[in-house]
Write an enzyme that holds these catalytic residues in place. Structure first.
Site, PDB file in Angstrom:
ATOM      1  N   LEU C  60      48.722   2.367 -61.653  1.00 13.73           N
ATOM      2  CA  LEU C  60      47.884   1.865 -60.568  1.00 13.73           C
ATOM      3  C   LEU C  60      47.697   0.357 -60.691  1.00 13.73           C
ATOM      4  CD1 LEU C  60      45.804   1.908 -58.248  1.00 13.73           C
ATOM      5  CD2 LEU C  60      44.079   2.624 -59.930  1.00 13.73           C
ATOM      6  N   ASP C  97      52.329   4.412 -68.504  1.00 16.81           N
ATOM      7  CA  ASP C  97      52.137   5.354 -67.405  1.00 16.81           C
ATOM      8  C   ASP C  97      53.483   5.500 -66.686  1.00 16.81           C
ATOM      9  OD1 ASP C  97      51.365   6.756 -65.182  1.00 16.81           O
ATOM     10  OD2 ASP C  97      49.835   5.331 -64.530  1.00 16.81           O
TER      11      ASP C  97
END
Lengths: 309, 309, 309, 309
Positions: C60, C97
């Site tokens: 993100l 991630d």
């Protein structure tokens, strides 16, 4: 560089028309335009010097040059990095192999807008599922739902800045064994969704199914092919079928493979003696890359600098 | 892939030794190690399959593949992007052409630490001024001050993590016409500054000046050459001179240039009929890139997935 | 930089242990390890100086920094480019991630092997469909079939070089509203497929469903969480639940957003007068980036160079 | 996004005028144009939303974000990768900090043509020696010979495609302590060599030397400044001096540094309780990145796809 399509161009051989406009004009000319596959700056420069008026930035060939398989192993930005080298290597319009668009409508439109930004003339998207496999490999080719692919084409069209940038819709219906009717239905759906041209792909050894498609298509949009397997078909036949573009997608890369294999085996087995006369001299490489221009420019731009140093 | 240096390796052909340790071991073997030039993943894979035990990521060839001149026109990270493709394409140790280090001691050590990080075995730095010009072009080659270049080598050595990663110092003294004594003085200074090997470069058509250097050098460090112009010298002569490495720096790229030119001219002039039998088949390309391994892995890793889908 | 885990390290603060081994050791310590989110080199450096022992390269936050949405809008290599900056900015182990792995088992293993190559300590993969949407957005989260995701984890494990490199399996079962039993079944399946740790994600305002999961999980593998929404839970509660890692995934980026908004509005409305005393001085930036070290190194490595120039 | 300069724009907020033409028009308006520094896509988006009409892609800030020093530690293509994110994040014209042009006239023109290709509005080049050091650090600033820098500007001008793309010449004469007369001589020489505007840089705490320069310059070309150290000067003074552009070069990055430090220290010392209310919510981040637009587009482009699936 030989510029075959006569346009007014600047000192550096660049046209005032957008790359997309150049490509559209070429495909609108009578007879099929010959589009040469390229996979890096070098192969692009060579193709341009040979006289081809447009380039195909081939997904298979760029992947192979990168050392990976044509199964979405390279990321879309890695491929666009190579596309940028192809674009910068000449003043020719470049049609980019965009595979399936790397995901959904959103990843696809990111790919095409980035391709437009770096100076490509168009992107070809194919109606398979991500990650795709090269069309010449295996029998597991899964077609995307028609409407999903149509939405992808529409999203790309809407996101582009230059209305002349080309969206080419490639149907893999014949590759997937779905038959002529399915191929035609899909091409028509893609036309309605906003495609500017259709790429009909076949891996048959003869032109038969391409010919059937072309006759039934009746020129609703420009039609492109890549006769990799049906290479024995004479060019006149492609003209008779009303095709707009013929893409020699991978021959340059395949020629390089054979030559580099021979060079390596020869050097390994016996050294350079017999190889040397068969390969380009360094001067030939320097000519191709225009080293003399740089030497001239050094004189032009550094003269005063050397006085002042 | 043929792995010529017998080490215990894992299932994927990878050695537990670091790339630098592999390269050092090769150069320590009796007789010159043959190092093959590569400029992308494809040329690297081909060189590895031909049997070469080590690769040279050539600045000239990577620049040419990118479509630019070997005069620092590509950025150092663009070149490392290509180096990464060369490294990933095989299990062989890769010696990277680091040109002048792209500025000062600080840019040079950034280059070598990044090269180490992406899996290279060593970097070769040359004692010219940035931006450099390819050694085979023109007569304007300016040597860097000895002490400045020594500081650059020391900074690189200090910044590396793996003590086996190789720093090769290349002197361009003979290219710049500075003479044998200057070349030897520089090589000795670079040895004292921490170089692990010396690359002595010459563009003479015969091996004479290399031979003089090699005899006077007396094996103080491993010695490498790239016999691009003096290619007629038999390999036995290089062995007699006590050379540790012979780099075939650009032959593979030059072979590809000739082949791609021929392919483009043939396709443009007459279509693919006479070309087709002379170039690699797609199956040959797929073998080289191991498409079958992917098909096998699909069965292994997706089987359960398809049950569960 | 403060190095909180006491290991023998070299002059540059680097451990002889692999990044994966460092991360495993941290997660094995009693009590939850606090892992700080980073999205570029700057945020990584700041987190390291604050004392955190490990970093989370947040999808993100890296996407947001790049100016795109956390819906696979950035390519996997663009993200790894940012990960490389995070890794190089400190000596801390970095857990990456990896979203869904950007396609199938093959794209996923390409991602993890590239992440390993650039120095990451581990990759976290989540069991959603590509292209994914950020877990905090909307209700359309589609889980991947269990067996397919298990095959992906196994393929990654098999492709890695360092056995200590960590594969963390993140289940989005709670995010997708599939319930606790499904979450536990999936975590167990991923454990059997070769995951080294489990990331259980929740977007509830309280810790309740995480607590239920943790108790039922009974420590079969290290458990990680990112308490973005249930931030009011005291750290002691996380310790009581036996969690191994607590990830502050996006707070640093969100703090930067607020600060940059205020700075822009203040500069636009009234100029820098009231802003200036509230923001870091340039000297503070130069300290953070260690400009003095470069000045020292110039003396060390260029001294001789200046004599010789 | 607030578009402050009223032009006809398309649905996506894009002007039919080139980025260079937009920037020229802004600088030609009466009073100084406020140009906001940005270092990634996020900071660019925030600056655009705050109302600024143009952006400065700051070398210091992009370097800091990447985690490196503003001393040519990032390669020119790494920096252009960040510039591309800045450009894509809004419809504003972006002036790019091109440092010294990364070598000679040839590397400089490669930088500016690539910057033009990716959609920048102009490039600012400074008359120091490569590798440079940030202007606020130390006293070792070495000016390039005037004629050499003039040749660099001319080469860039000649290589560009859009005549409106701006070449801004920045003189570091005041930074290097060379005095007002030298600064004026250099600015005039750069004007004659083809510069479109002049950036006069100072690191004094007051506007005095900038004021002297501006009065003596007499508006021969648009004049830009970055009042980092002389920030206490009222904007009206800049207007009185006839300046065309005022660049807030690094305040946004410095604000982010302070905020991220606070966030990290707070999380490390006590957890998120007191931090949470002071930082942007995720919804604020999602608004900034326009997640709702993607949700809307999913409905538009995928609807038919879901029927067909």
């Amino acid at each position: 560089m030989t510029i075959t399509n006569s346009q007014s161009r600047d000192r550096l051989g660049r046209s005032p028309r957008s790359p997309g406009a150049l490509l559209r004009a070429l495909l609108a000319e009578p007879g099929p335009t010959l589009v040469m596959g390229a996979h890096d700056g070098l192969s692009a420069r060579i193709a341009a010097e040979a006289g081809f008026p447009a380039l195909w930035a081939s997904g298979l060939c760029m992947s192979t040059a990168l050392g990976v398989r044509d199964s979405d192993e390279a990321s879309w930005t890695e491929l666009l990095g190579m596309v940028a080298r192809v674009v910068e290597a000449s003043a020719l319009p470049v049609l980019v192999d965009g595979d399936t668009g790397y995901g959904n409508f959103n990843t696809a439109r990111r790919f095409v807008t980035r391709a437009e930004r770096i100076g490509a003339a168009g992107v070809c998207l194919e109606d398979k599922v991500f990650p795709k496999m090269n069309s010449f490999v295996g029998d597991g080719h899964v077609l995307a739902p028609v409407a999903e692919f149509g939405g992808k084409l529409a999203a790309c069209r809407d996101a582009l800045r230059d209305p002349d940038f080309m969206i080419v819709a490639r149907t893999e219906a014949l590759i997937a064994g779905a038959g002529l009717a399915e191929a035609l239905d899909r091409a028509e759906a893609y036309r309605l969704a906003g495609a500017d041209a259709v790429f009909i792909h076949s891996r048959k050894p003869t032109v038969t199914e391409i010919a059937e498609f072309a006759r039934a298509w009746e020129g609703r949009l420009p039609l492109l092919i890549a006769p990799t397997t049906y290479h024995a078909t004479p060019l006149e036949e492609f003209a008779r079928l009303g095709l707009s573009g013929v893409i020699w997608a991978n021959q340059s890369m395949r020629a390089a493979v054979t030559a580099m294999k021979r060079a390596c085996h020869s050097l390994w087995a016996e050294g350079p003696v017999s190889l040397e006369p068969t390969i380009a001299s360094l001067d030939e490489v320097f000519d191709l890359m225009r080293y003399q221009d740089l030497a001239d420019d050094e004189k032009r731009y550094e003269a005063r600098g050397q006085d002042g140093a």
